[in-house]
Design a protein around this motif. Structure first.
Motif, short mmCIF file in Angstrom:
data_model
loop_
_atom_site.label_atom_id
_atom_site.label_comp_id
_atom_site.label_asym_id
_atom_site.label_seq_id
_atom_site.Cartn_x
_atom_site.Cartn_y
_atom_site.Cartn_z
N THR A 133 18.91 -40.38 29.01
CA THR A 133 17.64 -39.90 28.49
C THR A 133 17.89 -39.12 27.20
O THR A 133 18.98 -38.58 26.98
N ASP A 137 12.66 -40.70 25.50
CA ASP A 137 12.67 -41.85 26.39
C ASP A 137 13.69 -41.71 27.50
O ASP A 137 14.67 -40.98 27.38
N VAL A 138 13.46 -42.47 28.57
CA VAL A 138 14.43 -42.69 29.63
C VAL A 138 14.90 -44.12 29.48
O VAL A 138 14.08 -45.02 29.27
#
Length: 195
Positions: A133, A137-138
């Motif tokens: 991450t 975002d992941v």
């Protein structure tokens, strides 16, 4: 209200595309679905044991999700470079504070564990994919290298006909069957599916 898919999530993929799926939605609708099904109280009871609520989960993500596949990705294993099918799932973070609360709850219960800048499922790990991450975002991907190149922000052009078909949509799926079957670049005889 209508929310358009984030084309940048797809265009940032550094390899040739064999398939992708992308969706954009308001994650708050998940709370309404849980309430409609009558399981919202049960879901909140379960998540509260981990230190967060379903509202935290909903607020943690913006609702922009893309999963992208390529016929190959380069992965270094020791002294050898191997070529394996590449994939990347990108989930955009909404509220960073809510996201950190959910992440810390999962870490405290050892549902996730952290190793350097990577996360893995449970204590054992070894699941064959990479989870990372950043502040936006992941990522779940076939390799750390693919995530790093994706994060560099270099944009690739989608074929014009594909971009035209998926623009202004809240959900899109694309599969280049020829590319998948032949593990090479698509030719004019490829079969493309657009939804």
């Amino acid at each position: 209200p209508f929310k358009e898919i984030n084309m940048g999530m797809i265009k940032s993929y550094p390899d040739s595309l064999s398939a992708f799926g992308s969706i954009a939605f308001n994650p708050k609708v998940l709370v309404d679905i849980l309430h409609y099904l009558g399981v919202d109280m049960m879901a909140d009871g379960f998540t509260s044991n981990m230190g967060f609520t379903t509202a935290d989960i909903v607020n943690a993500f913006s609702g922009d999700i893309a999963v992208i596949f390529s016929p190959r990705s380069n992965k270094t294993e020791g002294m050898m470079m191997t070529h394996t099918p590449g994939f990347l799932l990108s989930i955009a973070i909404g509220d960073k504070i809510a996201f950190d609360k959910v992440l810390n709850g999962l870490l405290s219960k050892q549902i996730l564990t952290k190793n350097g800048d990577e996360y893995q499922l449970g204590l054992a790990g070894g699941h064959g994919f990479v989870m990372e991450t950043d502040n936006k975002d992941v990522f779940i991907s076939s390799s750390d290298e693919l995530i790093k190149v994706y994060q560099s922000g270099n944009k690739n052009a989608l074929p014009a006909d594909v971009e035209k078909e998926v623009s202004n949509k809240s959900m899109a799926v694309y599969v280049d069957i020829n590319n998948l079957l032949n593990n090479k670049s698509a030719t004019d005889s490829s079969v493309n599916i657009h939804l």
